[in-house]
Structures are given as C-alpha cells and as structure tokens.
Enzyme design. Structure first.
Site, PDB file in Angstrom:
ATOM      1  N   SER A  70       5.972  28.704  46.879  1.00 42.33           N
ATOM      2  CA  SER A  70       5.836  27.831  47.478  1.00 42.33           C
ATOM      3  C   SER A  70       6.102  28.458  48.424  1.00 42.33           C
ATOM      4  CB  SER A  70       6.456  26.467  47.367  1.00 42.33           C
ATOM      5  OG  SER A  70       5.695  26.319  46.058  1.00 42.33           O
TER       6      SER A  70
HETATM    7  N1  SAH Z   1       7.722  25.648  43.205  1.00 39.40           N
HETATM    8  C1  SAH Z   1       6.854  26.418  42.195  1.00 39.40           C
HETATM    9  C2  SAH Z   1       6.146  26.977  42.604  1.00 39.40           C
HETATM   10  C3  SAH Z   1       5.021  27.598  41.389  1.00 39.40           C
HETATM   11  S1  SAH Z   1       2.953  27.687  41.775  1.00 39.40           S
HETATM   12  C4  SAH Z   1       7.991  27.914  42.834  1.00 39.40           C
HETATM   13  O1  SAH Z   1       8.517  27.711  44.290  1.00 39.40           O
HETATM   14  O2  SAH Z   1       7.670  29.214  42.305  1.00 39.40           O
HETATM   15  C5  SAH Z   1       2.731  25.733  40.715  1.00 39.40           C
HETATM   16  C6  SAH Z   1       2.908  26.281  39.381  1.00 39.40           C
HETATM   17  O3  SAH Z   1       2.586  25.358  38.921  1.00 39.40           O
HETATM   18  C7  SAH Z   1       2.214  27.254  38.937  1.00 39.40           C
HETATM   19  O4  SAH Z   1       4.304  28.294  38.026  1.00 39.40           O
HETATM   20  C8  SAH Z   1       1.425  27.496  36.974  1.00 39.40           C
HETATM   21  O5  SAH Z   1       1.666  28.056  36.214  1.00 39.40           O
HETATM   22  C9  SAH Z   1       2.084  25.808  37.043  1.00 39.40           C
HETATM   23  N2  SAH Z   1       1.484  25.053  36.266  1.00 39.40           N
HETATM   24  C10 SAH Z   1      -0.044  24.487  36.820  1.00 39.40           C
HETATM   25  N3  SAH Z   1      -0.228  23.590  36.003  1.00 39.40           N
HETATM   26  C11 SAH Z   1       0.939  23.760  34.952  1.00 39.40           C
HETATM   27  C12 SAH Z   1       0.815  22.795  34.151  1.00 39.40           C
HETATM   28  N4  SAH Z   1       0.064  22.045  33.558  1.00 39.40           N
HETATM   29  N5  SAH Z   1       2.104  21.437  34.186  1.00 39.40           N
HETATM   30  C13 SAH Z   1       2.865  22.830  33.788  1.00 39.40           C
HETATM   31  N6  SAH Z   1       2.762  23.662  35.239  1.00 39.40           N
HETATM   32  C14 SAH Z   1       1.993  24.319  35.644  1.00 39.40           C
END
Ligand code: SAH
Length: 220
Positions: A70
């Site tokens: 993010s």
């Molecule tokens: N805050 C994280 C952002 C990651 S992007 C960071 O700083 O790295 C969002 C993440 O949500 C991705 O890794 C994706 O795989 C996950 N994601 C998407 N749908 C999801 C779900 N239903 N349950 C758990 N994780 C999910």
C-alpha cells in the site's frame, strides 16, 4: 552500530524517510504516533531489493502475485482514521500483503489478527515482522471476508483490498464503539469508508476516493 539493513543508507536513509513524513504532514496526516511509525518502519525491507531505492516514494509498489504494497499515505490515513476515537485492543486486518501496514499498526494497538489469502505472501510477512521484533500479531491464511469468528468481536477492522459491497461478517464482528475502515467499490470508483458501530445503529462516513486491489474470495 545500528543494523544498516534496517536503518538504511542513501535512498533508504533517515533523511529520505523524513522527506516522506514531511509530505504526509502536508497532505493532512496529523497523528504523531502514526508519522513516527512511518519514519521508523523500514519500508525498503518489504519490497524487492531492486525497488528499495523507491521505497520512500509515496506510491504503491509491486510485491509479486499481482499484489502491491500500500501507498504510505493510505497506510497513514487508514491507521489514523482507525485510531481516532480511542485506543484499540483487538484489531483485525484483512489483506496482510507484505506486512507493511501490519508493522505500522501493530505497536499502536494491543494485538493485530491478520488474514491473507495468498500463502507465500503471508509467510514472507511473518518472517519480516519477526525480524523487526513485532510480536503482537497473529497470522492466518484464508479468506478474510468471513472475518475471524473465534477471535471476534474486534474494536477495529482494517481492510486492505476493496470489496464491491462490505462483507456482512465484518460488520457483525465489530464491537460497539468499534471502527471498520474499508475501501468499497469497483476499480476506478472506490471510496474509503469508516463504519462505526453504535448501540442501535451503524454510522457510515466517506473519507474520499481511493484505489485498491480487489478483495477476492477463496484462497490463492
Ligand atoms: N497492506 C498490505 C496491502 C496488500 S494489497 C501491504 O502493505 O502490503 C491487499 C492484499 O489483500 C493482497 O495481498 C491480497 O492478496 C489480499 N486479499 C485480497 N482479497 C483477500 C481476502 N478475501 N482475504 C484475505 N486477503 C485478501
């Protein structure tokens, strides 16, 4: 001798991080606790080494599996908005990704329960948080749209991927006084929403337009 891998040099140094913090202040982030975390969490260790020099730009970067770390402004904004209204004990995070948001948040609350659907991302996040000495986090591989029933209720829930409609389970697992921060809507039309559970109702506030990866069902 500080550990140079964490303290950084050149494009990952304290000066570069201070510039990012200054930028976030100019964009309206006021929580000193949050700004302090942004300054101190080494974002460069959460991305591929080749992207390390860009880690303190205010931008999302790829972390593999089609996902992104993010943007610092968004992490700061969501954390600040979650903390407004009093200290938090149990926080559920949906979408661990590389663990950066988790690292920023965890020391500001009692405990974080984080769920990620892509197992290799979760494993890497675990390792990095351990390296950083962040210990008040419990990890789970699964679909976070169902929440974490055995640990509910939560006084904070932070969702790092955008559903089209807010999953009912997440609203249900919110304690009275608890806040749910979630980006909602289709790509290109998402808004960040804060729901606050009251005794008899749920308040909804829009915190403005955002761009997140979609919240997906099942596990990866
Ligand atoms: N805050 C994280 C952002 C990651 S992007 C960071 O700083 O790295 C969002 C993440 O949500 C991705 O890794 C994706 O795989 C996950 N994601 C998407 N749908 C999801 C779900 N239903 N349950 C758990 N994780 C999910």
């Amino acid at each position: 001798m500080p550990d140079l891998r964490f303290s950084g040099i050149g494009m990952t140094s304290a000066r570069t991080r201070d510039r990012l913090v200054q930028r976030l202040r100019e964009q309206g982030i006021t929580s000193l606790a949050v700004l302090d975390r942004i300054r101190n969490v080494p974002r460069h260790i959460f991305v591929d080494e080749a992207l390390g020099s860009r880690a303190y730009e205010d931008t999302a970067l790829p972390i593999g599996f089609g996902q992104t770390i993010s943007q610092p402004y968004i992490v700061a904004r969501m954390t600040e908005a979650l903390l407004q209204g009093g200290p938090l004990q149990k926080v559920l995070e949906v979408g661990t990704g590389c663990g950066y948001q988790t690292a920023v948040l965890a020391p500001l609350v009692e405990r974080v329960y984080t769920i990620e659907r892509i197992e290799p991302l979760l494993d890497r996040a675990k390792e990095r948080l351990k390296e950083l000495g962040v210990r008040n986090v419990r990890f789970r591989h699964g679909d976070g749209s169902a929440g974490w029933k055995t640990q509910a209720p939560f006084d904070g829930i932070l969702v790092a991927a955008a559903p089209l409609i807010v999953p009912e389970a997440l609203l249900k697992q919110l304690q009275v006084g608890g806040r749910l921060l979630v980006p909602v809507g289709p790509e290109g039309e998402q808004e960040l929403v804060r729901f606050t559970r009251r005794e008899q109702r749920i308040d909804r506030e829009s915190l403005g337009p955002v761009a997140f990866v979609p919240l997906l069902g099942g596990t990866g």
